[in-house]
Motif scaffolding. Structure first.
Motif, PDB file in Angstrom:
ATOM      1  N   THR A   1       0.831  -1.205   0.000  1.00  0.00           N
ATOM      2  CA  THR A   1       0.000   0.000   0.000  1.00  0.00           C
ATOM      3  C   THR A   1       0.863   1.252   0.000  1.00  0.00           C
ATOM      4  O   THR A   1       0.591   2.203  -0.741  1.00  0.00           O
ATOM      5  CB  THR A   1      -0.937   0.010   1.225  1.00  0.00           C
ATOM      6  N   ALA A   2       1.889   1.270   0.819  1.00  0.00           N
ATOM      7  CA  ALA A   2       2.768   2.442   0.890  1.00  0.00           C
ATOM      8  C   ALA A   2       3.453   2.686  -0.449  1.00  0.00           C
ATOM      9  O   ALA A   2       3.539   3.837  -0.905  1.00  0.00           O
ATOM     10  CB  ALA A   2       3.802   2.250   1.994  1.00  0.00           C
ATOM     11  N   ARG A   3       3.934   1.617  -1.089  1.00  0.00           N
ATOM     12  CA  ARG A   3       4.593   1.792  -2.389  1.00  0.00           C
ATOM     13  C   ARG A   3       3.614   2.283  -3.450  1.00  0.00           C
ATOM     14  O   ARG A   3       3.976   3.065  -4.315  1.00  0.00           O
ATOM     15  CB  ARG A   3       5.256   0.489  -2.836  1.00  0.00           C
ATOM     16  N   GLN A   4       2.374   1.823  -3.388  1.00  0.00           N
ATOM     17  CA  GLN A   4       1.374   2.247  -4.371  1.00  0.00           C
ATOM     18  C   GLN A   4       1.007   3.718  -4.190  1.00  0.00           C
ATOM     19  O   GLN A   4       0.805   4.432  -5.163  1.00  0.00           O
ATOM     20  CB  GLN A   4       0.103   1.387  -4.265  1.00  0.00           C
ATOM     21  N   LEU A   5       0.887   4.155  -2.939  1.00  0.00           N
ATOM     22  CA  LEU A   5       0.422   5.514  -2.681  1.00  0.00           C
ATOM     23  C   LEU A   5       1.537   6.551  -2.600  1.00  0.00           C
ATOM     24  O   LEU A   5       1.336   7.702  -3.007  1.00  0.00           O
ATOM     25  CB  LEU A   5      -0.392   5.540  -1.381  1.00  0.00           C
ATOM     26  N   THR A   6       2.681   6.166  -2.050  1.00  0.00           N
ATOM     27  CA  THR A   6       3.741   7.160  -1.840  1.00  0.00           C
ATOM     28  C   THR A   6       5.047   6.814  -2.540  1.00  0.00           C
ATOM     29  O   THR A   6       5.941   7.648  -2.597  1.00  0.00           O
ATOM     30  CB  THR A   6       4.036   7.338  -0.336  1.00  0.00           C
ATOM     31  N   GLY A   7       5.207   5.583  -2.980  1.00  0.00           N
ATOM     32  CA  GLY A   7       6.434   5.183  -3.635  1.00  0.00           C
ATOM     33  C   GLY A   7       7.522   4.709  -2.681  1.00  0.00           C
ATOM     34  O   GLY A   7       8.600   4.326  -3.114  1.00  0.00           O
ATOM     35  N   ARG A   8       7.287   4.740  -1.393  1.00  0.00           N
ATOM     36  CA  ARG A   8       8.266   4.260  -0.415  1.00  0.00           C
ATOM     37  C   ARG A   8       7.532   3.665   0.784  1.00  0.00           C
ATOM     38  O   ARG A   8       6.348   3.894   0.967  1.00  0.00           O
ATOM     39  CB  ARG A   8       9.199   5.374   0.043  1.00  0.00           C
ATOM     40  N   THR A   9       8.253   2.905   1.587  1.00  0.00           N
ATOM     41  CA  THR A   9       7.642   2.315   2.775  1.00  0.00           C
ATOM     42  C   THR A   9       8.036   3.135   3.998  1.00  0.00           C
ATOM     43  O   THR A   9       9.110   3.715   4.056  1.00  0.00           O
ATOM     44  CB  THR A   9       8.102   0.861   2.979  1.00  0.00           C
ATOM     45  N   ALA A  10       7.143   3.168   4.956  1.00  0.00           N
ATOM     46  CA  ALA A  10       7.391   3.877   6.208  1.00  0.00           C
ATOM     47  C   ALA A  10       6.679   3.124   7.321  1.00  0.00           C
ATOM     48  O   ALA A  10       5.692   2.413   7.087  1.00  0.00           O
ATOM     49  CB  ALA A  10       6.887   5.317   6.129  1.00  0.00           C
ATOM     50  N   TRP A  11       7.154   3.275   8.532  1.00  0.00           N
ATOM     51  CA  TRP A  11       6.628   2.511   9.659  1.00  0.00           C
ATOM     52  C   TRP A  11       5.174   2.841   9.953  1.00  0.00           C
ATOM     53  O   TRP A  11       4.445   2.009  10.478  1.00  0.00           O
ATOM     54  CB  TRP A  11       7.489   2.732  10.906  1.00  0.00           C
ATOM     55  N   TRP A  12       4.708   4.039   9.657  1.00  0.00           N
ATOM     56  CA  TRP A  12       3.339   4.407  10.021  1.00  0.00           C
ATOM     57  C   TRP A  12       2.268   3.710   9.192  1.00  0.00           C
ATOM     58  O   TRP A  12       1.089   3.835   9.473  1.00  0.00           O
ATOM     59  CB  TRP A  12       3.134   5.926   9.986  1.00  0.00           C
ATOM     60  N   TRP A  13       2.664   2.929   8.193  1.00  0.00           N
ATOM     61  CA  TRP A  13       1.693   2.128   7.454  1.00  0.00           C
ATOM     62  C   TRP A  13       1.414   0.799   8.159  1.00  0.00           C
ATOM     63  O   TRP A  13       0.430   0.123   7.854  1.00  0.00           O
ATOM     64  CB  TRP A  13       2.207   1.852   6.044  1.00  0.00           C
ATOM     65  N   ILE A  14       2.262   0.419   9.098  1.00  0.00           N
ATOM     66  CA  ILE A  14       2.118  -0.875   9.779  1.00  0.00           C
ATOM     67  C   ILE A  14       0.890  -0.906  10.702  1.00  0.00           C
ATOM     68  O   ILE A  14       0.086  -1.850  10.619  1.00  0.00           O
ATOM     69  CB  ILE A  14       3.413  -1.229  10.548  1.00  0.00           C
ATOM     70  N   PRO A  15       0.675   0.063  11.601  1.00  0.00           N
ATOM     71  CA  PRO A  15      -0.506  -0.020  12.486  1.00  0.00           C
ATOM     72  C   PRO A  15      -1.848  -0.116  11.754  1.00  0.00           C
ATOM     73  O   PRO A  15      -2.679  -0.956  12.120  1.00  0.00           O
ATOM     74  CB  PRO A  15      -0.400   1.247  13.344  1.00  0.00           C
TER      75      PRO A  15
END
Length: 179
Positions: A91-105
């Motif tokens: 989801t993070a890659r689709q929406l922002t192009g990178r991963t971040a910890w705040w997508w986990i919760p």
């Protein structure tokens, strides 16, 4: 390097660190050991009460509970933690192009939403979420470090600090129960 290959050595590759599933199981194992320590202390406290049943039954069952918790850790890792982290990263890659910890919760929340529909399951759903969020965040950190090419070997420190935490719980709880 994707989550499926983080920490796994391919042909001619050098293993860079712990696999995400090992990290999740280490964190869940520490959480389970802390739960067993708390159950052990509760059994000791019950033994000191005048209306106590058989406290040694609770003490004898503690190792079996730990085995059950380790099995549950494996099931939760495969059925909950890894899919939640994969969903969060995708989801993070689709929406922002990178991963971040705040997508986990939010990704971990999706698995407990059905439990929130039934009022009697609220506490169980929240307990499951609270138990699974730390391993999911640890897996995310492992994958991010592996993708960055940095060595990742967090299982030994997780288990070492977890053992220290369990011993502290047992010592402090034993003092409180005995006092």
């Amino acid at each position: 390097m994707s989550m499926a290959t983080a920490g796994v050595a391919g042909e001619g590759a050098v293993r860079k660190g712990a696999a995400p599933s090992a990290v999740a199981m280490a964190v869940l194992g520490v959480e389970g050991a802390l739960l067993c320590a708390a159950l052990f202390l509760a059994a000791l406290d019950a033994a000191s009460k005048p209306v106590a049943g058989e406290p040694f039954q609770a003490l004898l069952i503690s190792p079996l509970v730990l085995l059950l918790i380790l099995f549950a850790a494996a099931v939760l890792t495969v059925g909950y933690v890894l899919p939640a982290v994969l969903l969060a990263h995708w989801t993070a890659r689709q929406l922002t192009g990178r991963t971040a910890w705040w997508w986990i919760p939010p990704a971990c929340t999706l698995w407990v939403l059905p439990a929130m529909v039934v009022p009697a399951w609220h506490l169980a759903g929240l307990a499951l979420y609270a138990a699974v969020l730390p391993p999911a965040l640890a897996v995310h950190l492992t994958v991010v470090r592996a993708d960055a090419g940095r060595p990742v070997q967090p299982c030994a420190p997780i288990l070492t600090w977890g053992t220290l935490a369990v011993l502290c719980v047992l010592v402090v709880g034993g003092v409180v129960v005995a006092g």
